[in-house]
Design an enzyme around this catalytic site. Sequence first.
Site, mmCIF file in Angstrom:
data_model
loop_
_atom_site.group_PDB
_atom_site.id
_atom_site.type_symbol
_atom_site.label_atom_id
_atom_site.label_comp_id
_atom_site.label_asym_id
_atom_site.label_seq_id
_atom_site.Cartn_x
_atom_site.Cartn_y
_atom_site.Cartn_z
ATOM 1 N N GLY A 1 3.812 7.440 6.461
ATOM 2 C CA GLY A 1 2.407 7.633 6.830
ATOM 3 C C GLY A 1 1.685 8.259 5.646
ATOM 4 C CE1 TYR B 1 0.733 20.821 11.497
ATOM 5 C CE2 TYR B 1 -0.675 19.637 9.975
ATOM 6 C CZ TYR B 1 0.008 19.700 11.173
ATOM 7 O OH TYR B 1 -0.041 18.630 12.015
ATOM 8 C CB CYS C 1 -18.888 29.178 15.431
ATOM 9 S SG CYS C 1 -19.606 30.766 15.703
HETATM 10 N N1 LLP Z 1 7.431 8.353 12.060
HETATM 11 C C1 LLP Z 1 7.398 9.228 13.074
HETATM 12 C C2 LLP Z 1 8.235 9.002 14.241
HETATM 13 C C3 LLP Z 1 6.569 10.358 13.006
HETATM 14 O O1 LLP Z 1 6.579 11.224 14.000
HETATM 15 C C4 LLP Z 1 5.771 10.559 11.867
HETATM 16 C C5 LLP Z 1 4.888 11.710 11.801
HETATM 17 C C6 LLP Z 1 5.811 9.601 10.842
HETATM 18 C C7 LLP Z 1 6.675 8.517 10.971
HETATM 19 C C8 LLP Z 1 4.988 9.713 9.594
HETATM 20 O O2 LLP Z 1 5.235 10.883 8.905
HETATM 21 P P1 LLP Z 1 4.570 11.091 7.460
HETATM 22 O O3 LLP Z 1 5.148 10.052 6.549
HETATM 23 O O4 LLP Z 1 3.123 10.932 7.611
HETATM 24 O O5 LLP Z 1 4.947 12.477 7.095
HETATM 25 N N2 LLP Z 1 -0.087 16.000 11.287
HETATM 26 C C9 LLP Z 1 0.964 16.465 10.391
HETATM 27 C C10 LLP Z 1 2.153 15.639 10.387
HETATM 28 C C11 LLP Z 1 2.644 15.312 11.762
HETATM 29 C C12 LLP Z 1 3.381 14.064 11.648
HETATM 30 C C13 LLP Z 1 3.855 13.556 12.937
HETATM 31 N N3 LLP Z 1 4.709 12.464 12.788
HETATM 32 C C14 LLP Z 1 0.393 16.703 9.003
HETATM 33 O O6 LLP Z 1 -0.809 16.747 8.875
HETATM 34 O O7 LLP Z 1 1.150 16.890 8.054
#
Ligand code: LLP
Length: 440
Positions: free
Chosen positions: A292, A334, A361
Amino acid sequence: MYLHGTSRINEKGHLEIGGCDTVNLVEEFQSPLYVYDEELIRRKCRAFINAFRDSGFSFQVAYASKAFCTMAMCQLVEEEGMSLDVVSAGELYTALQAGFPADRIHFHGNNKSIEEIEMALDAKIGCFVADNFYELELLNQLAMERGEVAKVLLRITPGVEAHTHEYISTGQQDSKFGFDVISDQALRAIQTSLAADSLELLGVHCHIGSQIFETDGFLMAVERVAAFLQEVKEKTGFTCTVANFGGGFGIRYTEGDTPLQPEDYVKAITSKVREEFTKRDIPLPELWIEPGSSVIGDAGTTLYRVGSTKEIPGVRKYLAVDGGMTDNLRPALYQAVYEAALANRMNEAADDLVSIAGKCCESGDMLIWDVKLPVARPGDILAVTSTGAYGYAMSNNYNRIARPAVVFVRDGEAEIVVERETYADIVKNDRVIKRASLQR
Ligand code: LLP
């Protein structure tokens, strides 16, 4: 500030992305503004895909759309030959509206509703990544009612703790996601799936966390998954068609971050799979991953206008911008750290130490603690880099602030892919009370 992808400083001393002067972008599209470097996104997709091609494995690279899910992004990754990971009916709907081929969509989620499963079955998606026994039962039943067979991967938690923020670490045993390998849950899930008439078990999935800078966590996950699959083979005779090792590949948020390249992660995973599976006499599976952030994160930059300043002598100087935790929740959630520069004054000495406050706010609405900039004036443009992942995706309307527009830039052209929200959008689902007692 690290300049990603096609970013550069132009002759006017302005930050330019995709051949577009960011000062002009703000004039044309207003601020705050999310700007995405299309060329860089495409490069990242190709890096993952080419690394798999070189490995000799059959593969799918599924973009984890939760990081940034818009119709334009779905179109773009489709063009690059990627698959798509969705986690809700909303993401699925976005993908389908964008014309994304359903058979390359994988549906995640730890609590998929009946409606969501029905919608995915209607669309004939590629596979469900089942997370728990309730889902297996529901999916089997719903598929059976249609006389269909649903393809499934089982999400397993292999007991690997990634070195990352606790909220984004998911592979450990104590997690809300998936079937636990350490107890016999994961094995029972395999047996349940094999016994279910309307499920076709493709294999297993694991995701150990996000923003992981080393390969060791992935190597350990491969080893644990291989050991588990060996036990599965011995006890049930089942061998996987697919093994999915999730996403979580780290990206550069600040100059100090030293991420590996997509091909480094892919090489590490593919060679470890070859070694572990061969050693255990398990047929080599098709390999899937789900990046992602590493596809979209450093391609995104947020542009803000500088407004008020508050200086507390000997303590701190706050510089406020026209956005904040509504367009980037990550610092508040985070303690994520970002870099910034004044996009209209890139060549000026940055020797004024300031902290960047949002306009919400809420005291916690700080985008950056301590960053050096030229002495900023109201109207200057602040560029915060690497906001492409989970910025727009986690944006919200706190304080009824409207979400910014999103533009893709490439070869000197900028195209709006998400319109700026209007005040009318803000109240569009509100209804005034019509009860007689309130009518004067
Ligand atoms: N696959 C699964 C099953 C996941 O749960 C996630 C992320 C990804 C792939 C992709 O992960 P990435 O490559 O983006 O790290 N909101 C948080 C991260 C939460 C990710 C949740 N799952 C942030 O802003 O870092």
